[in-house]
Design a protein around this motif. Sequence first.
Motif, PDB file in Angstrom:
ATOM      1  N   GLY A 162      -0.028  -5.336  -1.819  1.00  0.00           N
ATOM      2  CA  GLY A 162      -0.123  -6.621  -1.142  1.00  0.00           C
ATOM      3  C   GLY A 162       0.574  -6.626   0.199  1.00  0.00           C
ATOM      4  O   GLY A 162       0.555  -5.649   0.947  1.00  0.00           O
ATOM      5  N   CYS A 163       1.227  -7.722   0.493  1.00  0.00           N
ATOM      6  CA  CYS A 163       1.978  -7.864   1.742  1.00  0.00           C
ATOM      7  C   CYS A 163       3.074  -6.809   1.844  1.00  0.00           C
ATOM      8  O   CYS A 163       3.432  -6.364   2.931  1.00  0.00           O
ATOM      9  N   GLY A 164       3.599  -6.391   0.683  1.00  0.00           N
ATOM     10  CA  GLY A 164       4.708  -5.450   0.682  1.00  0.00           C
ATOM     11  C   GLY A 164       4.378  -4.125   1.334  1.00  0.00           C
ATOM     12  O   GLY A 164       5.236  -3.519   1.978  1.00  0.00           O
ATOM     13  N   MET A 165       3.134  -3.646   1.177  1.00  0.00           N
ATOM     14  CA  MET A 165       2.807  -2.330   1.705  1.00  0.00           C
ATOM     15  C   MET A 165       2.746  -2.304   3.234  1.00  0.00           C
ATOM     16  O   MET A 165       3.405  -1.458   3.855  1.00  0.00           O
ATOM     17  N   PRO A 166       1.970  -3.163   3.913  1.00  0.00           N
ATOM     18  CA  PRO A 166       2.002  -3.111   5.380  1.00  0.00           C
ATOM     19  C   PRO A 166       3.369  -3.443   5.960  1.00  0.00           C
ATOM     20  O   PRO A 166       3.766  -2.878   6.990  1.00  0.00           O
ATOM     21  N   THR A 167       4.113  -4.332   5.305  1.00  0.00           N
ATOM     22  CA  THR A 167       5.461  -4.645   5.776  1.00  0.00           C
ATOM     23  C   THR A 167       6.359  -3.424   5.655  1.00  0.00           C
ATOM     24  O   THR A 167       7.105  -3.072   6.584  1.00  0.00           O
ATOM     25  N   ALA A 168       6.295  -2.749   4.504  1.00  0.00           N
ATOM     26  CA  ALA A 168       7.101  -1.550   4.301  1.00  0.00           C
ATOM     27  C   ALA A 168       6.665  -0.429   5.228  1.00  0.00           C
ATOM     28  O   ALA A 168       7.500   0.335   5.740  1.00  0.00           O
ATOM     29  N   LEU A 169       5.363  -0.307   5.446  1.00  0.00           N
ATOM     30  CA  LEU A 169       4.858   0.740   6.336  1.00  0.00           C
ATOM     31  C   LEU A 169       5.422   0.557   7.742  1.00  0.00           C
ATOM     32  O   LEU A 169       5.818   1.529   8.405  1.00  0.00           O
ATOM     33  N   HIS A 170       5.473  -0.687   8.199  1.00  0.00           N
ATOM     34  CA  HIS A 170       6.063  -0.978   9.504  1.00  0.00           C
ATOM     35  C   HIS A 170       7.533  -0.562   9.526  1.00  0.00           C
ATOM     36  O   HIS A 170       8.002   0.108  10.459  1.00  0.00           O
ATOM     37  N   ALA A 171       8.272  -0.941   8.479  1.00  0.00           N
ATOM     38  CA  ALA A 171       9.698  -0.636   8.429  1.00  0.00           C
ATOM     39  C   ALA A 171       9.965   0.857   8.342  1.00  0.00           C
ATOM     40  O   ALA A 171      10.840   1.396   9.033  1.00  0.00           O
ATOM     41  N   VAL A 172       9.213   1.546   7.490  1.00  0.00           N
ATOM     42  CA  VAL A 172       9.412   2.985   7.321  1.00  0.00           C
ATOM     43  C   VAL A 172       9.070   3.730   8.613  1.00  0.00           C
ATOM     44  O   VAL A 172       9.741   4.698   8.988  1.00  0.00           O
ATOM     45  N   SER A 173       8.054   3.270   9.311  1.00  0.00           N
ATOM     46  CA  SER A 173       7.709   3.885  10.600  1.00  0.00           C
ATOM     47  C   SER A 173       8.859   3.732  11.589  1.00  0.00           C
ATOM     48  O   SER A 173       9.207   4.677  12.307  1.00  0.00           O
ATOM     49  N   LEU A 174       9.461   2.540  11.620  1.00  0.00           N
ATOM     50  CA  LEU A 174      10.600   2.328  12.512  1.00  0.00           C
ATOM     51  C   LEU A 174      11.805   3.164  12.100  1.00  0.00           C
ATOM     52  O   LEU A 174      12.628   3.536  12.931  1.00  0.00           O
ATOM     53  N   GLY A 175      11.893   3.484  10.798  1.00  0.00           N
ATOM     54  CA  GLY A 175      13.008   4.292  10.318  1.00  0.00           C
ATOM     55  C   GLY A 175      12.939   5.747  10.727  1.00  0.00           C
ATOM     56  O   GLY A 175      13.944   6.459  10.652  1.00  0.00           O
ATOM     57  N   GLU A 176      11.765   6.218  11.159  1.00  0.00           N
ATOM     58  CA  GLU A 176      11.589   7.605  11.632  1.00  0.00           C
ATOM     59  C   GLU A 176      12.177   8.606  10.628  1.00  0.00           C
ATOM     60  O   GLU A 176      12.953   9.497  10.990  1.00  0.00           O
ATOM     61  N   ILE A 177      11.787   8.477   9.384  1.00  0.00           N
ATOM     62  CA  ILE A 177      12.300   9.357   8.332  1.00  0.00           C
ATOM     63  C   ILE A 177      11.885  10.803   8.596  1.00  0.00           C
ATOM     64  O   ILE A 177      10.719  11.078   8.866  1.00  0.00           O
TER      65      ILE A 177
END
Length: 376
Positions: A162-177
Motif C-alpha cells: 500500500g502507501c507504505g511501499m512507495p513511502t519506504a522506497l522514497h526513504a530508502v533511496s534517500l538513505g543511500e544504503i
Amino acid sequence: MINAVVMPNPGAPLETRAFDRPALEPGAILLRTLGSEVCGTDGHLWKGQLAGVPYPIIPGHVSVGEIAAFGPGEPPRDVDGAPLRVGQTVTFLDVYGTCGRCWYCTVGKASTRCPYRKVYGVTMSADDGLYGGWAEYIHLRPGVHVVPLPDGFAWRAFLAGGCGMPTALHAVSLGEIAFGDTVLVQGAGPVGLCAAVLAQLRGAGQVIVVGGPDVRLAAARRFGADLVLDIATLAESERLQAVREVTGGRGADVTIEATGVPSAVPEGMRLTRDAGRYVVVGQYTDAGTATFNPHLDLNKKHLDVRGCWGSDAGHVYRSVRVMARYAAQFPWTELISREYGLDEAQRALADVAAQRVVKALIVPARDGTAPAPSAA
C-alpha cells in the motif's frame, strides 16, 4: 447510485452515503474499486491532525481498481505511455494537480512540495465527488498518473504494501544504503516493514527493526529482519546497548524513522553511528515536539539527517515493479491481517489505530463483484 464511506469531520462517526454516477470529462476514468488500504494517515485524519483537509472526505488514498469506463475521446495513457483499456487492473498516484510550473516543481525538483497538489482521500472533498478509495467506484480526474499492475501480480499483494511501499522506497533511496550496511528501522508498521524489505534488496548486511506490538514484530521476523527489539520490553538505554553490541559499538550505518512518534527522532539519532545517515519519514503529521542535544546528537556525530515527505509517480511505479519482481521471495499478502466491507470502516479505523493489525484493507465488494453504478 454508488456507495462510499464519508468522514464528516474529525472525531465524527463514519457514514455511508450514496453518490450519483459521476459525469466523466475527456481523459477521466471511472475505476471500480477492488480494494483500498486503511493507512495510519486515515487515523490522523480522523483525529484532525493534518492541516488543510476539506471535510467531509472519502478516505482511502492508495487503492487498486478495475477500469470501468472512460470519458469521451481517446482513452488516457498509463505512465509508460500505453493506452489504457476497460477491464484493466490498475493503481494510481494519489497526488493530483501538481502543477509542473512552480519553483518546487521546476527548480527544486520536489513535486511533493508543490502548493497546488491535492491528494485523493486526503485533501479532496466528498462534496466534490468520488475522490477517495473507500467507495465502490473512484473518479480519476484527467491527468491522474495511472500504473497498471503486471499480469499475474495480484492486487491484494500490491495493497499489502500500500502507501507504505512507495513511502519506504522514497526513504530508502534517500538513505543511500550501501552493500553490507547495518540498517536500523524504527517502527514495525507498513512503512517500517517495507523499509526493512527494501533495505535487504539494496544489499544491507544486517537489518534491525525496533518497534511493536508482537503481531508486527512477528511480521518483521518473517520478512527477514535479523534483529527485532520490542519497545514494550526494552528501555531506550537497553535498545541503544543492544544495537551497539551488534555493530561493533558504533550504531547503525543508516537509520530510518517510520514511527510517527516525535520522541523516536532523538533516539534514532543516537542509534545511528557517527557520520551515518538518518532519514525521518514517519513524521507525516504534527504529533508534537521532541528535544535533542544539537552538539552531542547532531554536530559532534557529524550526522546526516534527511527529511522525507510524500511520494511521487516514480515511487509508485517502482514499487509496483519491485513488489511484482520479488513476489516469490516475499509473500506480501501475509501482511494483510483483515479485510473490511464499507459498513465495517469504523472498526477498521479502530483496529489500525490500536495496532491490532499489520495491514487492513477496505474491500467494497467482499465477494469481488460490486454492482454496476446506476446512471441516476
